[in-house]
Design a protein around this motif. Structure first.
Motif, short mmCIF file in Angstrom:
data_model
loop_
_atom_site.label_atom_id
_atom_site.label_comp_id
_atom_site.label_asym_id
_atom_site.label_seq_id
_atom_site.Cartn_x
_atom_site.Cartn_y
_atom_site.Cartn_z
N ALA A 119 -109.45 -3.29 92.02
CA ALA A 119 -110.44 -2.67 92.68
C ALA A 119 -111.59 -3.69 93.39
CB ALA A 119 -111.43 -2.02 91.42
N GLN A 120 -111.45 -3.17 94.80
CA GLN A 120 -112.29 -4.08 95.78
C GLN A 120 -113.59 -4.00 95.36
OE1 GLN A 120 -109.62 -5.63 97.65
NE2 GLN A 120 -108.19 -4.34 96.56
N ILE A 121 -114.50 -5.03 95.21
CA ILE A 121 -115.81 -5.15 95.06
C ILE A 121 -116.74 -5.79 96.33
CG2 ILE A 121 -117.74 -6.19 93.53
CD1 ILE A 121 -115.38 -6.16 91.31
N SER A 122 -116.62 -7.07 96.55
CA SER A 122 -117.16 -7.52 97.79
C SER A 122 -116.48 -8.76 98.43
CB SER A 122 -118.65 -7.85 97.25
OG SER A 122 -119.35 -8.19 98.43
N LEU A 123 -116.74 -8.81 99.80
CA LEU A 123 -116.48 -10.07 100.32
C LEU A 123 -117.60 -11.09 99.84
CD1 LEU A 123 -114.51 -10.98 102.72
CD2 LEU A 123 -116.61 -10.65 104.11
N THR A 124 -117.29 -12.36 99.79
CA THR A 124 -118.19 -13.35 99.27
C THR A 124 -118.44 -14.60 100.19
OG1 THR A 124 -116.28 -14.42 97.87
CG2 THR A 124 -117.90 -12.96 97.10
N SER A 125 -117.23 -14.64 101.11
CA SER A 125 -117.69 -16.00 102.00
C SER A 125 -116.80 -15.81 103.28
CB SER A 125 -117.75 -17.28 101.18
OG SER A 125 -116.44 -17.50 100.84
N ILE A 126 -117.22 -16.60 104.32
CA ILE A 126 -116.44 -16.84 105.35
C ILE A 126 -116.04 -18.31 105.43
CG2 ILE A 126 -115.94 -16.70 108.02
CD1 ILE A 126 -115.31 -14.16 106.53
N TRP A 254 -111.05 -16.60 104.16
CA TRP A 254 -112.43 -15.75 103.29
C TRP A 254 -112.09 -15.55 101.79
CZ3 TRP A 254 -110.32 -11.27 101.27
CH2 TRP A 254 -109.28 -10.64 101.87
N THR A 255 -113.22 -15.31 100.96
CA THR A 255 -113.06 -15.13 99.60
C THR A 255 -113.66 -13.86 99.22
OG1 THR A 255 -115.25 -16.28 99.17
CG2 THR A 255 -113.33 -17.60 99.05
N ALA A 256 -113.29 -13.31 98.26
CA ALA A 256 -113.72 -11.90 97.83
C ALA A 256 -113.64 -11.82 96.25
CB ALA A 256 -112.80 -10.91 98.60
N LEU A 257 -114.65 -11.00 95.68
CA LEU A 257 -114.68 -10.47 94.28
C LEU A 257 -113.87 -9.24 94.03
CD1 LEU A 257 -115.84 -11.33 91.54
CD2 LEU A 257 -117.90 -9.99 92.07
N VAL A 258 -113.01 -9.23 93.42
CA VAL A 258 -112.18 -7.95 92.92
C VAL A 258 -112.12 -8.02 91.32
CG1 VAL A 258 -110.90 -8.17 95.01
CG2 VAL A 258 -109.92 -9.09 92.97
N GLY A 259 -111.73 -6.82 90.92
CA GLY A 259 -111.35 -6.52 89.49
C GLY A 259 -109.99 -5.99 89.49
N PRO A 260 -109.86 -5.71 88.15
CA PRO A 260 -108.43 -4.82 88.07
C PRO A 260 -108.47 -3.47 88.36
CG PRO A 260 -109.13 -5.98 86.05
CD PRO A 260 -110.10 -6.03 86.81
N ALA A 261 -107.46 -2.78 88.88
CA ALA A 261 -107.74 -1.41 89.36
C ALA A 261 -108.05 -0.53 87.98
CB ALA A 261 -106.06 -0.86 89.44
N GLY A 262 -108.87 0.63 88.50
CA GLY A 262 -109.23 1.26 87.24
C GLY A 262 -110.82 1.01 87.00
N LEU A 263 -111.41 -0.23 87.58
CA LEU A 263 -112.67 -0.46 87.19
C LEU A 263 -113.51 0.60 87.12
CD1 LEU A 263 -114.04 -3.31 86.11
CD2 LEU A 263 -114.62 -3.66 88.43
N PRO A 264 -114.35 0.88 86.31
CA PRO A 264 -115.24 1.86 86.28
C PRO A 264 -116.33 1.92 87.60
CG PRO A 264 -115.38 1.51 84.04
CD PRO A 264 -114.65 0.20 85.04
N ARG A 265 -116.56 3.02 88.47
CA ARG A 265 -117.08 2.78 89.59
C ARG A 265 -118.42 2.24 89.41
NH1 ARG A 265 -115.41 2.85 94.80
NH2 ARG A 265 -117.49 1.77 95.42
N ALA A 266 -119.34 2.77 88.28
CA ALA A 266 -120.69 2.15 88.03
C ALA A 266 -120.65 0.81 88.11
CB ALA A 266 -121.10 2.67 86.97
N ILE A 267 -119.59 0.11 87.41
CA ILE A 267 -119.52 -1.39 87.34
C ILE A 267 -119.28 -2.00 88.84
CG2 ILE A 267 -118.26 -3.19 86.31
CD1 ILE A 267 -117.90 -1.68 83.77
#
Length: 328
Positions: A119-126, A254-267
């Motif tokens: 689950a893609q969350i956010s880019l964090t740095s360049i 670049w770096t990014a914050l992600v989580g496992p697939a299926g992470l609840p949309r609210a989170i």
């Protein structure tokens, strides 16, 4: 009809408590410490960026964010561990473009898919890369460098931290776009490559701004261009590739914050918001700048789009450079 209606109502009544419990868990997140896997060793740029972000998220969300280094196999070990973790918001991954966008084209039979399994969350740095040359190279800027290399094909060699590393692929991209003939000399790590650039054993190298800074300032190496949107405050005299006449050329990791697939949309949405707030904080920006990084957030969709674009981009570079796939 009445029986069907009653069965439908019964099923809905049975499902409702389950849905309510799931929403309650999401609304209550986080209620215990969160693990943030980093697929690289402690002390590196990605690890330091993860710890800066983890400290800020711990403060804003009221729970500890604990960095867990799972290094090895070019980031694959940590990346796979995160992909297989429960999608409950208590295991996240602070990754880099290598494991998340390049490895899929470098390795055979990858144990994860960077899009399907996360689950893609956010880019964090360049983290901008700087094109450095040994002072013996007769070029004071990028245009002179390109002209000299074209007039002397095959005479220069360039260092990288290894085959498939961002500096290697970025140089291959530059060679492809400008029609340059420069011989690759791969090393086992950036420090060894940089040491040989300083000594003149190799002539040119892409490296991150933080590692290059003191050697540029001392005159041991010469910086020709930096792969950022604007000049770096630490290297104000070094022009960008755009200023040097190469609009659209990107030279950064670049770096990014992600989580496992299926992470609840609210989170996902909450983490994206909190990450954006963290990266907008002046103190966080200054800490990242000290590591040669630029704070950069995104929406989950923007990160997904960027990941797709980067996968296509580096797959093309790898194919054109005839870099063979490696077995795990």
């Amino acid at each position: 009809m009445k029986r069907r209606t009653l069965l439908g109502l019964t099923a809905a009544a049975a499902i409702a408590p389950v849905m309510q419990a799931a929403h309650a868990k999401e609304d209550n997140w986080p209620n215990r410490p969160v693990r943030m896997i980093v697929p690289f060793p402690a002390g590196g740029a990605t690890d330091i960026i993860a710890r800066i972000l983890a400290d800020r998220l711990s403060a804003s969300l009221g729970q500890s964010f604990i960095v867990d280094n799972r290094a090895g196999a070019s980031g694959i070990i940590g990346q796979e561990a995160a992909a297989r973790a429960p999608a409950d918001g208590y295991t996240l991954l602070l990754t880099g473009n290598g494991p998340h966008a390049v490895n899929i084209s470098l390795f055979e039979r990858m144990p994860y898919d960077p899009l399907k399994d996360f689950a893609q969350i956010s880019l964090t740095s360049i983290l901008p890369l700087v094109l450095n040359v040994h002072p013996s190279v007769p070029a004071r800027n990028l245009a002179e460098f390109i002209r000299w290399v074209k007039a002397n094909p095959g005479k220069l060699n360039y260092a990288s931290p290894g085959v498939g590393s961002p500096p290697n692929l970025t140089m291959e991209l530059l060679k492809s776009q400008q029609g340059l003939d420069i011989v690759h000399v791969p090393y086992k790590g950036s420090s060894l490559a940089l040491a040989d650039l300083i000594s003149g054993q190799v002539s040119v190298m892409f490296d991150n701004a933080l590692a290059s800074y003191q050697h540029i300032k001392s005159g041991k190496i010469r910086a020709l261009a930096v792969g950022a949107d604007q000049r770096l405050s630490s290297l104000p005299d070094v022009p960008t590739f755009v200023e040097s006449g190469m609009a659209g050329f990107e030279a950064y990791t670049w770096t990014a914050l992600v989580g496992p697939a299926g992470l609840p949309r609210a989170i996902i949405d909450r983490l994206a918001r909190e990450t954006a707030l963290a990266l907008a904080d002046t103190a966080v920006k200054e800490k990242l700048n000290a590591q040669g990084a630029i704070a950069a957030s995104s929406t989950p969709q923007e990160l997904e789009d960027k990941t797709r674009q980067e996968i296509r981009k580096w797959a093309g570079v790898i194919e054109q450079a005839h870099i063979p796939r490696v077995s795990l």
